[in-house]
Design an enzyme around this catalytic site. Sequence first.
Site, PDB file in Angstrom:
ATOM      1  N   TYR A 181     -15.372  -1.483   8.850  1.00 18.40           N
ATOM      2  CA  TYR A 181     -13.971  -1.010   9.166  1.00 18.40           C
ATOM      3  C   TYR A 181     -13.553  -1.570  10.818  1.00 18.40           C
ATOM      4  O   TYR A 181     -12.335  -2.184  10.857  1.00 18.40           O
ATOM      5  CB  TYR A 181     -13.795   0.163   9.040  1.00 18.40           C
ATOM      6  CG  TYR A 181     -12.666   0.889   9.136  1.00 18.40           C
ATOM      7  CD1 TYR A 181     -11.657   0.622   8.182  1.00 18.40           C
ATOM      8  CD2 TYR A 181     -12.240   1.896  10.193  1.00 18.40           C
ATOM      9  CE1 TYR A 181     -10.233   1.230   8.276  1.00 18.40           C
ATOM     10  CE2 TYR A 181     -11.176   2.291  10.323  1.00 18.40           C
ATOM     11  CZ  TYR A 181      -9.952   2.125   9.339  1.00 18.40           C
ATOM     12  OH  TYR A 181      -8.772   2.555   9.512  1.00 18.40           O
ATOM     13  N   GLY A 234      -0.666   4.735  -1.003  1.00 17.60           N
ATOM     14  CA  GLY A 234      -1.450   5.464  -0.035  1.00 17.60           C
ATOM     15  C   GLY A 234      -1.104   6.235   0.719  1.00 17.60           C
ATOM     16  O   GLY A 234       0.015   6.972   0.619  1.00 17.60           O
ATOM     17  N   ASN A 273      -0.180  -7.242  -4.271  1.00 19.42           N
ATOM     18  CA  ASN A 273      -1.467  -7.242  -3.942  1.00 19.42           C
ATOM     19  C   ASN A 273      -1.875  -8.451  -2.652  1.00 19.42           C
ATOM     20  O   ASN A 273      -1.403  -9.455  -2.996  1.00 19.42           O
ATOM     21  CB  ASN A 273      -2.398  -8.085  -4.929  1.00 19.42           C
ATOM     22  CG  ASN A 273      -3.782  -7.996  -4.930  1.00 19.42           C
ATOM     23  OD1 ASN A 273      -4.402  -8.036  -3.905  1.00 19.42           O
ATOM     24  ND2 ASN A 273      -4.483  -7.740  -6.028  1.00 19.42           N
ATOM     25  N   GLY A 319       0.608  -1.312  -0.030  1.00 15.69           N
ATOM     26  CA  GLY A 319       0.000  -0.089  -0.015  1.00 15.69           C
ATOM     27  C   GLY A 319       0.886   1.384  -0.045  1.00 15.69           C
ATOM     28  O   GLY A 319       0.705   2.294   0.709  1.00 15.69           O
TER      29      GLY A 319
HETATM   30  C1  AKB Z   1     -10.913   6.835   8.801  1.00 16.16           C
HETATM   31  O1  AKB Z   1     -11.401   7.732   8.980  1.00 16.16           O
HETATM   32  O2  AKB Z   1     -11.425   5.715   8.501  1.00 16.16           O
HETATM   33  C2  AKB Z   1      -9.265   6.392   9.336  1.00 16.16           C
HETATM   34  C3  AKB Z   1      -9.240   5.933  10.735  1.00 16.16           C
HETATM   35  C4  AKB Z   1      -9.502   6.874  11.730  1.00 16.16           C
HETATM   36  O3  AKB Z   1      -9.013   4.863  10.789  1.00 16.16           O
HETATM   37  N1  AKB Z   1      -8.996   7.713   9.105  1.00 16.16           N
END
Ligand code: AKB
Length: 318
Positions: free
Chosen positions: A143, A11, A54, A8
Amino acid sequence: MKNVLVIGSTGQIGSELTMLLRKLIPEGNIVAGYIAGAEPKGDLLESGPAELANVCKADELATIVDKYKIDTIYNLAALLSAVAESKPLLAWDIQMNGLLNILEIAKEKKCAVFTPSSIGSFGPNTPKDNTPQDTIQRPSSMYGVTKVATELLSDYYFKKFGVDTRSVRFPGLISNVTLPGGGTTDYAVDIYYSAVKGEEFVCPIKAGTFMDMMYMPDGLKAAIDIMNADPTKLIHRNAFNIASMSFDPEILYKKIKEYIPDFTMRYEFDPVRQAIADSWPNNMDDSCAREEWGWKPSYDLDSMTRSMIETLKKRFNK
Ligand code: AKB
């Protein structure tokens, strides 16, 4: 740490981390790993090796580890919080199946691994203020689910197989080099670009929403210092709370106005980002990182704002 694969590398974190590692370890191979469509350019391409890496292709990764005798892997491949909500299966694939590939390779080839966690690993029933190192982690976003699982899996590979996994829980990272994409804290980067360009900023997060934030130089320092830390001093591993500042959009807006008085901002909140932000801590307690490996940030809101504005003004000839 001598031969490092940064997955990455094009990024937000990877682009700066790769360049900094090349400066700090000139004798090593610091490989810029990238995916098709996000190829490195300019200094990143010219200053060292670059390879297709990847996370979902284990063979590709193993070949690079052998070719460059990699001892440390920075696994920065991830979909950020807001975009992960719109592509949850892809987020799972990259963040979990990708991580498993890396941990298996690290187990076989004896590499240390850094896979960032985040304030996103906390959820609505986590204590919001002075959030402890060890506390409730029941996030409500995909996430967050992948971040908690990343912490657990990384600790599992350390305890079960001796893989040297270590990490930090990043706050929102603010940088003037590579823009983030699809995060909840992105507003705190975008606002500086609008202010310097003389544009009105439309803020997607409501006034009164506090989140931990950090200037990128401190974030990079944390990512490197934790991997160089004396392992005998580490009680925790995956992952340490690290903090330097916490603010809401209003505080940030007022701080920028001290330097650009005619800057204007209005609110138009994004329900996806707002719901995520509401479930995250206001500010974390980072005393374990301070005690176990000497974490100490250098920037506060004022010094970061001065540096951001100065750098962006030069970039945009303002
Ligand atoms: C997000 O906002 O998704 C990231 C994080 C705080 O992990 N910047």
